[in-house]
Design an enzyme around this catalytic site. Structure first.
Site, PDB file in Angstrom:
ATOM      1  CG  ASN A 171     115.512  37.509  10.130  1.00  0.00           C
ATOM      2  OD1 ASN A 171     115.905  38.225  11.047  1.00  0.00           O
ATOM      3  ND2 ASN A 171     114.352  36.880  10.158  1.00  0.00           N
ATOM      4  CB  THR A 172     118.003  38.582   3.698  1.00  0.00           C
ATOM      5  OG1 THR A 172     117.573  37.235   3.862  1.00  0.00           O
ATOM      6  CG2 THR A 172     118.988  38.660   2.546  1.00  0.00           C
TER       7      THR A 172
ATOM      8  CE1 TYR B 241     104.876  28.796  11.710  1.00  0.00           C
ATOM      9  CE2 TYR B 241     106.223  30.267  10.399  1.00  0.00           C
ATOM     10  CZ  TYR B 241     106.101  29.128  11.177  1.00  0.00           C
ATOM     11  OH  TYR B 241     107.195  28.335  11.399  1.00  0.00           O
TER      12      TYR B 241
ATOM     13  CE  LYS C  33     104.781  38.320   4.755  1.00  0.00           C
ATOM     14  NZ  LYS C  33     104.752  36.886   5.118  1.00  0.00           N
TER      15      LYS C  33
ATOM     16  CB  SER D 264     112.822  38.637   5.359  1.00  0.00           C
ATOM     17  OG  SER D 264     113.614  38.067   6.388  1.00  0.00           O
TER      18      SER D 264
ATOM     19  CB  ALA E 105     105.665  32.592   3.201  1.00  0.00           C
TER      20      ALA E 105
ATOM     21  CG  ASN F  47     108.115  39.601   6.614  1.00  0.00           C
ATOM     22  OD1 ASN F  47     108.277  38.844   7.556  1.00  0.00           O
ATOM     23  ND2 ASN F  47     108.570  39.343   5.401  1.00  0.00           N
TER      24      ASN F  47
ATOM     25  N   GLY G 231      99.550  38.646  13.960  1.00  0.00           N
ATOM     26  CA  GLY G 231      98.800  38.554  15.201  1.00  0.00           C
ATOM     27  C   GLY G 231      97.397  37.994  15.077  1.00  0.00           C
TER      28      GLY G 231
ATOM     29  CG  ASN H  94     112.094  34.272  12.022  1.00  0.00           C
ATOM     30  OD1 ASN H  94     112.952  34.203  11.142  1.00  0.00           O
ATOM     31  ND2 ASN H  94     110.954  34.948  11.870  1.00  0.00           N
ATOM     32  NE  ARG H  95     119.927  34.974  16.038  1.00  0.00           N
ATOM     33  CZ  ARG H  95     119.713  35.146  17.338  1.00  0.00           C
ATOM     34  NH1 ARG H  95     118.851  36.057  17.742  1.00  0.00           N
ATOM     35  NH2 ARG H  95     120.366  34.412  18.234  1.00  0.00           N
ATOM     36  CG  LEU H  96     114.205  30.804  10.758  1.00  0.00           C
ATOM     37  CD1 LEU H  96     112.776  30.531  10.331  1.00  0.00           C
ATOM     38  CD2 LEU H  96     114.915  29.511  11.108  1.00  0.00           C
ATOM     39  N   GLY H  97     116.747  33.650   8.192  1.00  0.00           N
ATOM     40  CA  GLY H  97     117.554  34.052   7.053  1.00  0.00           C
ATOM     41  C   GLY H  97     117.295  33.272   5.785  1.00  0.00           C
ATOM     42  CG  PHE H  98     115.036  34.349   2.729  1.00  0.00           C
ATOM     43  CD1 PHE H  98     113.912  34.569   3.501  1.00  0.00           C
ATOM     44  CD2 PHE H  98     115.297  35.243   1.697  1.00  0.00           C
ATOM     45  CE1 PHE H  98     113.066  35.650   3.255  1.00  0.00           C
ATOM     46  CE2 PHE H  98     114.456  36.324   1.437  1.00  0.00           C
ATOM     47  CZ  PHE H  98     113.351  36.526   2.220  1.00  0.00           C
TER      48      PHE H  98
END
Length: 360
Positions: free
Chosen positions: A173-174, A314, A213, A171, A60, A242, A293, A109-113
């Site tokens: 980032n949330t 990914y 996850k 994650s 994902a 993750n 990795g 990354n710090r996309l945050g969903f």
């Protein structure tokens, strides 16, 4: 395949988030050719009532809005996972929020969903007749007043189209999301999600597997708690792991100062160690998908040796190009030839003790 090399090189001329959008557009347009891999029965994996043609999946985070799952499967992946999808659309964190650590073959990354929400993803999945296994990764909105309720809603909304679910509670980032890994909260989450799955199974006559996850940044005590709850509930498996908050051993000192989750090659050792430690805790029967990795057939096979039934990748595709999955699948076949092994599943756990004994 030269066109895959050209695609990778072209994307590196763009900033990471623009490159990501361009790669989605390329897949959607059909510019990238399909990969035709001859079926190899030795690579098939039966898990959770599903038959995976090979053990290599896309994690994902790439196809967040279920725009190109069919095109991804045509790159040679045995399965793919869309999302993370939240009930309501949300923009995520401010840009820039993706950073390449080229010297380390890593990404922060710090996309945050960031995603378009349940309705947009569901509409695309309903409109597309996909031949293959597509999982749905579900999460909670940042401003949700009932995060467990958001996961329950994800099960209900996607039950008719998901081949499996992943409850993403890991994650970084949330804010506060990883608190759901604490034992009492995790018990409440699993009870609610799996009860909802059972209700939907009674409605539809089919049981869709649910995976959990988890993060790689766990203590031994934290792993004990997660394993205990995983075994106390009818969970179908774990996904380990993750992204990490660790920055150990990175060479790109400037980019490594960015906040967010680290993925790519530097995550391999830590995530594989956590994978093996969790395999020891949950025993041989609970399925585990190993992530972190995976950059080659060798690293994919090492995840399996450490206790994984399937693997996902990914970030390493950012550096190795869209042909990576097919390369790994071919490499696994060659390795089975070399070892004269009848099935990739025979190799699971053969390095388990060595990995599980490593310190975190």
């Amino acid at each position: 395949m030269p066109i895959f090399d050209l695609a990778r090189n072209a994307l590196f001329l763009l900033d990471p988030e623009t490159a990501h959008g361009a790669s989605i557009a390329a897949l959607r347009s059909g510019l990238l050719p399909s990969v035709h891999l001859p079926p190899d029965p030795r690579l098939r994996v039966s898990l959770g009532g599903l038959e995976f043609p090979n053990p290599v999946g896309l994690a994902a985070g790439y196809d967040k809005n279920a725009e190109v799952p069919g095109a991804i499967l045509r790159l040679g992946f045995g399965f793919t996972e869309v999302g993370t999808v939240t009930p309501k659309p949300q923009d995520g964190n401010p840009k820039p929020r993706i950073f390449r650590l080229t010297r380390d073959e890593a990404v922060i990354n710090r996309l945050g969903f960031n995603n378009e929400g349940h309705e947009a993803a569901l509409a695309r999945l309903l409109a597309t007749k996909i031949q293959g296994i597509v999982g749905v990764n579900i999460g909670a909105n940042k401003d949700s007043e009932d995060r467990i309720g958001d996961y329950v809603l994800g099960i209900r909304r996607f039950y008719d189209v998901a081949r499996y679910f992943t409850a993403n509670i890991s994650s970084p980032n949330t804010p506060g999301l990883r608190d759901l890994q604490a034992r009492e909260s995790l018990s409440a989450l699993l009870s609610a999600v799996l009860a909802t799955r059972d209700e939907e199974a009674a409605r539809t006559g089919k049981t869709v597997p649910v995976f959990l996850k988890i993060a790689p940044d766990l203590t031994e005590e934290g792993m004990d708690d997660i394993a205990a709850e995983a075994l106390a509930h009818p969970l179908d498996g774990l996904i380990v792991s993750n992204t990490t908050l660790s920055r150990d051993g990175l060479r790109d000192e400037a980019q490594s100062r960015e906040t967010g989750g680290l993925s790519g090659k530097p995550l391999f050792s830590r995530s594989t160690t956590v994978l093996a430690k969790m395999r020891k805790r949950v025993g041989p029967n609970l399925p585990i998908i190993g992530v972190g990795g995976v950059s080659s057939a060798k690293t994919a096979l090492e995840k399996i040796r450490a206790g994984a039934d399937l693997v996902q990748l990914y970030s390493c595709m950012v550096y190795r190009g869209p042909g990576l999955a097919a390369d790994i699948v071919r490499g696994l076949g060659a390795e089975l030839d070399r070892l004269d092994v009848r099935s990739v599943t025979e190799l699971r756990d053969t390095s388990l003790d060595a990995w599980a004994s490593r310190p975190l």
